[in-house]
Structure formats: structure tokens, C-alpha cells
Motif scaffolding. Sequence first.
Motif, PDB file in Angstrom:
ATOM      1  N   LYS A   5     -22.580   9.383 -17.735  1.00 57.93           N
ATOM      2  CA  LYS A   5     -21.171   9.226 -17.244  1.00 57.93           C
ATOM      3  C   LYS A   5     -21.333   7.967 -16.690  1.00 57.93           C
ATOM      4  CE  LYS A   5     -19.065  13.111 -15.821  1.00 57.93           C
ATOM      5  NZ  LYS A   5     -18.884  14.052 -15.284  1.00 57.93           N
ATOM      6  N   VAL A   6     -20.037   7.567 -16.784  1.00 61.55           N
ATOM      7  CA  VAL A   6     -19.549   6.121 -15.820  1.00 61.55           C
ATOM      8  C   VAL A   6     -18.610   6.566 -14.597  1.00 61.55           C
ATOM      9  CG1 VAL A   6     -18.878   3.907 -15.942  1.00 61.55           C
ATOM     10  CG2 VAL A   6     -19.916   4.728 -17.894  1.00 61.55           C
ATOM     11  N   ILE A   7     -19.113   6.158 -13.427  1.00 58.03           N
ATOM     12  CA  ILE A   7     -18.155   6.396 -12.090  1.00 58.03           C
ATOM     13  C   ILE A   7     -17.559   5.117 -11.722  1.00 58.03           C
ATOM     14  CG2 ILE A   7     -18.300   7.665  -9.975  1.00 58.03           C
ATOM     15  CD1 ILE A   7     -19.483   9.191 -12.347  1.00 58.03           C
ATOM     16  N   CYS A   8     -16.357   5.069 -11.664  1.00 52.21           N
ATOM     17  CA  CYS A   8     -15.548   3.947 -11.533  1.00 52.21           C
ATOM     18  C   CYS A   8     -14.821   4.044 -10.200  1.00 52.21           C
ATOM     19  CB  CYS A   8     -14.466   3.706 -12.471  1.00 52.21           C
ATOM     20  SG  CYS A   8     -15.142   3.343 -14.063  1.00 52.21           S
ATOM     21  N   ILE A   9     -15.221   3.208  -9.042  1.00 52.03           N
ATOM     22  CA  ILE A   9     -14.757   3.253  -7.656  1.00 52.03           C
ATOM     23  C   ILE A   9     -13.807   2.143  -7.370  1.00 52.03           C
ATOM     24  CG2 ILE A   9     -15.685   3.589  -5.275  1.00 52.03           C
ATOM     25  CD1 ILE A   9     -18.446   4.177  -7.499  1.00 52.03           C
ATOM     26  N   GLY A  10     -12.998   2.699  -6.725  1.00 49.23           N
ATOM     27  CA  GLY A  10     -12.049   1.376  -6.182  1.00 49.23           C
ATOM     28  C   GLY A  10     -10.477   1.977  -6.234  1.00 49.23           C
ATOM     29  N   GLU A  11      -9.498   1.098  -6.611  1.00 45.19           N
ATOM     30  CA  GLU A  11      -8.238   1.394  -6.355  1.00 45.19           C
ATOM     31  C   GLU A  11      -7.667   2.059  -7.796  1.00 45.19           C
ATOM     32  OE1 GLU A  11      -7.988  -2.712  -8.136  1.00 45.19           O
ATOM     33  OE2 GLU A  11      -9.269  -1.730  -6.756  1.00 45.19           O
ATOM     34  N   ALA A  12      -6.537   2.841  -7.495  1.00 42.90           N
ATOM     35  CA  ALA A  12      -5.834   3.266  -8.491  1.00 42.90           C
ATOM     36  C   ALA A  12      -4.303   2.943  -8.047  1.00 42.90           C
ATOM     37  CB  ALA A  12      -5.724   4.719  -9.036  1.00 42.90           C
ATOM     38  N   LEU A  13      -3.549   2.314  -8.721  1.00 43.55           N
ATOM     39  CA  LEU A  13      -2.158   1.866  -8.050  1.00 43.55           C
ATOM     40  C   LEU A  13      -1.281   1.945  -9.296  1.00 43.55           C
ATOM     41  CD1 LEU A  13      -1.774  -1.246  -9.513  1.00 43.55           C
ATOM     42  CD2 LEU A  13      -3.392  -1.796  -7.433  1.00 43.55           C
ATOM     43  N   ILE A  14       0.177   1.747  -9.044  1.00 42.50           N
ATOM     44  CA  ILE A  14       1.210   1.429  -9.923  1.00 42.50           C
ATOM     45  C   ILE A  14       1.355   0.004 -10.023  1.00 42.50           C
ATOM     46  CG2 ILE A  14       3.526   2.161 -10.327  1.00 42.50           C
ATOM     47  CD1 ILE A  14       1.823   4.638 -10.276  1.00 42.50           C
ATOM     48  N   ASP A  15       1.359  -0.326 -11.357  1.00 40.62           N
ATOM     49  CA  ASP A  15       1.780  -1.675 -11.572  1.00 40.62           C
ATOM     50  C   ASP A  15       3.052  -1.628 -12.058  1.00 40.62           C
ATOM     51  OD1 ASP A  15      -0.616  -3.423 -11.453  1.00 40.62           O
ATOM     52  OD2 ASP A  15      -1.324  -2.566 -13.372  1.00 40.62           O
ATOM     53  N   PHE A  16       4.089  -2.265 -11.350  1.00 45.19           N
ATOM     54  CA  PHE A  16       5.505  -2.435 -11.778  1.00 45.19           C
ATOM     55  C   PHE A  16       5.352  -3.799 -12.734  1.00 45.19           C
ATOM     56  CE2 PHE A  16       6.342   0.699  -8.843  1.00 45.19           C
ATOM     57  CZ  PHE A  16       7.307   1.637  -9.339  1.00 45.19           C
ATOM     58  N   VAL A  17       5.577  -3.460 -13.874  1.00 42.63           N
ATOM     59  CA  VAL A  17       5.427  -4.903 -14.774  1.00 42.63           C
ATOM     60  C   VAL A  17       6.826  -5.419 -15.168  1.00 42.63           C
ATOM     61  CG1 VAL A  17       4.476  -5.871 -16.899  1.00 42.63           C
ATOM     62  CG2 VAL A  17       3.327  -3.935 -15.667  1.00 42.63           C
ATOM     63  N   CYS A  18       7.110  -6.715 -15.021  1.00 45.26           N
ATOM     64  CA  CYS A  18       8.397  -7.178 -14.836  1.00 45.26           C
ATOM     65  C   CYS A  18       8.594  -7.361 -16.416  1.00 45.26           C
ATOM     66  CB  CYS A  18       8.523  -8.532 -14.165  1.00 45.26           C
ATOM     67  SG  CYS A  18      10.312  -9.400 -14.197  1.00 45.26           S
ATOM     68  N   ASP A  27      14.237 -14.212  -9.181  1.00 46.42           N
ATOM     69  CA  ASP A  27      15.547 -13.821  -9.994  1.00 46.42           C
ATOM     70  C   ASP A  27      15.161 -12.629 -10.767  1.00 46.42           C
ATOM     71  OD1 ASP A  27      16.432 -16.003  -8.760  1.00 46.42           O
ATOM     72  OD2 ASP A  27      16.266 -17.520 -10.096  1.00 46.42           O
ATOM     73  N   LYS A  28      14.068 -12.174 -10.837  1.00 45.46           N
ATOM     74  CA  LYS A  28      13.792 -11.064 -12.153  1.00 45.46           C
ATOM     75  C   LYS A  28      14.008  -9.787 -11.335  1.00 45.46           C
ATOM     76  CE  LYS A  28      10.353 -14.061 -14.254  1.00 45.46           C
ATOM     77  NZ  LYS A  28       9.104 -14.167 -14.859  1.00 45.46           N
ATOM     78  N   GLU A  29      14.603  -8.916 -12.080  1.00 44.12           N
ATOM     79  CA  GLU A  29      15.185  -7.383 -11.743  1.00 44.12           C
ATOM     80  C   GLU A  29      14.496  -6.201 -12.441  1.00 44.12           C
ATOM     81  OE1 GLU A  29      19.314  -7.828 -12.571  1.00 44.12           O
ATOM     82  OE2 GLU A  29      19.617  -9.165 -10.977  1.00 44.12           O
ATOM     83  N   VAL A  30      14.243  -6.488 -13.533  1.00 41.20           N
ATOM     84  CA  VAL A  30      13.680  -5.123 -14.569  1.00 41.20           C
ATOM     85  C   VAL A  30      12.248  -4.849 -14.489  1.00 41.20           C
ATOM     86  CG1 VAL A  30      13.784  -3.900 -16.657  1.00 41.20           C
ATOM     87  CG2 VAL A  30      15.816  -5.454 -15.932  1.00 41.20           C
ATOM     88  N   TYR A  31      11.621  -3.928 -14.093  1.00 39.08           N
ATOM     89  CA  TYR A  31      10.217  -3.604 -13.864  1.00 39.08           C
ATOM     90  C   TYR A  31       9.990  -2.335 -14.491  1.00 39.08           C
ATOM     91  CZ  TYR A  31       9.652  -7.479 -10.802  1.00 39.08           C
ATOM     92  OH  TYR A  31       9.599  -8.816 -10.101  1.00 39.08           O
ATOM     93  N   LEU A  32       8.817  -2.214 -15.214  1.00 42.43           N
ATOM     94  CA  LEU A  32       8.569  -0.956 -15.918  1.00 42.43           C
ATOM     95  C   LEU A  32       7.238  -0.530 -15.180  1.00 42.43           C
ATOM     96  CD1 LEU A  32       8.433  -1.733 -19.715  1.00 42.43           C
ATOM     97  CD2 LEU A  32       9.728  -0.393 -18.579  1.00 42.43           C
ATOM     98  N   ARG A  33       7.336   0.773 -14.611  1.00 38.19           N
ATOM     99  CA  ARG A  33       6.199   1.286 -14.020  1.00 38.19           C
ATOM    100  C   ARG A  33       4.942   1.799 -15.104  1.00 38.19           C
ATOM    101  NH1 ARG A  33       6.541   8.080 -12.852  1.00 38.19           N
ATOM    102  NH2 ARG A  33       6.149   7.567 -15.210  1.00 38.19           N
ATOM    103  N   LYS A  34       3.683   1.382 -14.678  1.00 37.88           N
ATOM    104  CA  LYS A  34       2.658   1.603 -15.350  1.00 37.88           C
ATOM    105  C   LYS A  34       1.399   1.765 -14.628  1.00 37.88           C
ATOM    106  CE  LYS A  34       4.386  -0.073 -19.484  1.00 37.88           C
ATOM    107  NZ  LYS A  34       4.308   0.622 -20.630  1.00 37.88           N
ATOM    108  N   PRO A  35       0.721   2.674 -14.967  1.00 40.34           N
ATOM    109  CA  PRO A  35      -0.637   3.006 -14.332  1.00 40.34           C
ATOM    110  C   PRO A  35      -1.433   1.879 -14.309  1.00 40.34           C
ATOM    111  CG  PRO A  35      -0.687   4.134 -16.324  1.00 40.34           C
ATOM    112  CD  PRO A  35       0.814   3.538 -16.135  1.00 40.34           C
ATOM    113  N   GLY A  36      -2.185   1.828 -13.074  1.00 37.27           N
ATOM    114  CA  GLY A  36      -2.957   0.526 -13.119  1.00 37.27           C
ATOM    115  C   GLY A  36      -4.098   0.764 -11.844  1.00 37.27           C
ATOM    116  N   GLY A  37      -4.522  -0.577 -11.656  1.00 43.78           N
ATOM    117  CA  GLY A  37      -5.760  -0.322 -10.606  1.00 43.78           C
ATOM    118  C   GLY A  37      -6.912  -0.908 -11.605  1.00 43.78           C
ATOM    119  N   ALA A  38      -7.660  -1.763 -11.218  1.00 41.32           N
ATOM    120  CA  ALA A  38      -9.102  -2.290 -12.025  1.00 41.32           C
ATOM    121  C   ALA A  38      -9.879  -1.071 -12.305  1.00 41.32           C
ATOM    122  CB  ALA A  38      -9.499  -3.701 -11.389  1.00 41.32           C
ATOM    123  N   PRO A  39     -10.477  -0.595 -11.332  1.00 45.31           N
ATOM    124  CA  PRO A  39     -11.620   0.566 -11.603  1.00 45.31           C
ATOM    125  C   PRO A  39     -10.783   1.759 -12.379  1.00 45.31           C
ATOM    126  CG  PRO A  39     -11.558   0.010  -9.295  1.00 45.31           C
ATOM    127  CD  PRO A  39     -10.272  -0.795  -9.745  1.00 45.31           C
TER     128      PRO A  39
END
Length: 322
Positions: A5-18, A27-39
Motif C-alpha cells: 500500500k502507498v500512503i500519500c500525505i499532504g494537501e488535497a485542494l481544488i484547482d481552478f484551471v483557467c 484579464d482572465k475570467e473562465v475557470y474549470l473546477r478540478k480536483p488537485g493537490g500534489a499528494p
Amino acid sequence: MMSKKVICIGEALIDFVCTDVGENTADKEVYLRKPGGAPANVSACIGRLGGRAEFLGAVGDDAFGDYLIDTLKTYHVGVSGIQKVNEPTTLAFVTLQEDGEREFIFNRGADAEFAFPEQDVSKTFPHAIFHFGSATAFLEGSLQDAYFSMAEHCRDNQCLVCFDPNYRVDLWKNRLEIFKAKCNAFFKLADVVKVSEEELQLLTDEVSLDAGCDAIHKLGASVIFVTMGSKGCYLSSRQNTKVISAFKINAIDTTGAGDAFIGAMLYRLASFESVETMTFSELTDAVMFAQKVSATVCEKMGAMTALPTESEVQTREFEVIG
């Protein structure tokens, strides 16, 4: 042998990708919600490939936190170690440049509140591989304390420790020396290290790949992977070094490419008894597989949503750059 098993420790966050094209981030307006956070990305990669992964971190008690937990479940990642806290889920706004590279604006929240679990995780998950990805983990907050404590416990209990510094200039402006000191302390705890070519120079003050890797080996790491984009990967063990060529891709979004690389590497490492018993040829094969996974991720939007299955990687034709 069943894969570890591999245990990954750290951040989970929301990437809003333009999705807007243009030079000026303001000047940018449109962002897509994507799951993220390196670990979290690393854990999803392992789960998507068919491995056994668990994620430990903190999210907000809000809709974004629920979304991240539900998403990780769809990638077959264990989520029992995720802590829900009163701070809002951490957000990152990602602007893509024309070459696929990224610019980040962080709105940090819940990930900082992760607390050291009551039960020693190195005993909860015996014989597991522990991956520490530090994009936000070295910043202020209880996550940093938990991060170092857990790594020390893992080392004391002979668990394999993997470390990815994941340097973000936006998070460490005017504080580079602090970041370097924390990384050096962690290199002493790690068996496996993954760094980009830029990070290697930044953290070791060495220009050559050999000298940079030697500096990290002397601190403790047995195996180092230096990702170099289109130039491939520099693999360094205590006995051998090799540059492994990259594969040709049509890069659309490099978000999560490094996470996919180390996720695929850990997926492969989990099927071996230990890193020390792997031959250099086996390490090389694992790097080639990881580069194929990473290349595939770069051709789609989003870090998790672009992740392939093992069969998708194995059945695709790849062309080496060179």
C-alpha cells in the motif's frame, strides 16, 4: 507478492484551471473546477493504475471537501485518514501559459490543519510506502508538524519514505532559504527523492546533475529521480546514473505531470520487496513506465481527470524524443 500500500500525505485542494487564452492573468475570467493537490494527485494515479493507495490530509467541512473525498473514492483511494476541519477547503487558481506551463495563485485553508493521527500511521499501515509531497506542507500550520513527525516514525519503523519537494515560487517568495533548510532536513529522512531539474539546482546550489544528486545521496536518499521535461529523466542510485529519454507529446496542460510520474513510479516500486533490492535495469524500466503515464497526463486538462489506466498506457504506442 502482493503490491504494498502507498500512503500519500499532504494537501488535497481544488484547482481552478483557467481556460482563457492570453498573457495577462488579471484579464482572465473562465475557470474549470478540478480536483488537485500534489499528494492527492499521486494517490489518485496509483489507484487509477490499479494499485493500493491511501490519502491522509485535511479538507474543509464544505461542498469542496466532500467533492474531493468523493473524487478520491472514484479512483479507489482509501479516505479513512482524511480529516474534516472548520477552515474552508484550500483553493489554487491555475493559469496555463501557451507552452502548457502554469502560474499559481493559492488561497490556503483546510490543508494546513491536518493533525498528527492518534495512532502511529507507520504501525497502522505496516510495510507500506509513505509518500510526502510538500507543496504546502512546509508552510505554517499543524500539517508541517505532522509531516515531519510521521516521516520520523516511518524511518524508525523501517518503512520506505518518498519525498517530492514540489517547490512553488508563489508560496516561498523571499523565503527560499527556509524552504531549502526544511528540504535538507527531509532528505535525511527519505529513501527515494523526486525533484525537477530546476529544484535540484535550487536546493543543492549545484549546476551539474551528478553533483546535485551526490549532495542529496550524502544526506540519505538511495534513489533520486530528476525530471527534466522533454529532456527525459535523470536516474541516480548510489552506484549508477542514467538519462532516460522522454516521449513525444502534444502538451495541453502540464498540471499534475510530476505527480503522475511519481505516482506511477510508486505503483511500480510497490511490487518489489525494497528499493535496495531492485536492479538498476528494473529502476530504468519503472522510469520508462512512469514517463509514459506522465506524458499521457500532459495531453489532457486536469491533474486527476487526465490519469490513464495501466492498460491504456501499455496498449499505446510511444515515440522517444531524440
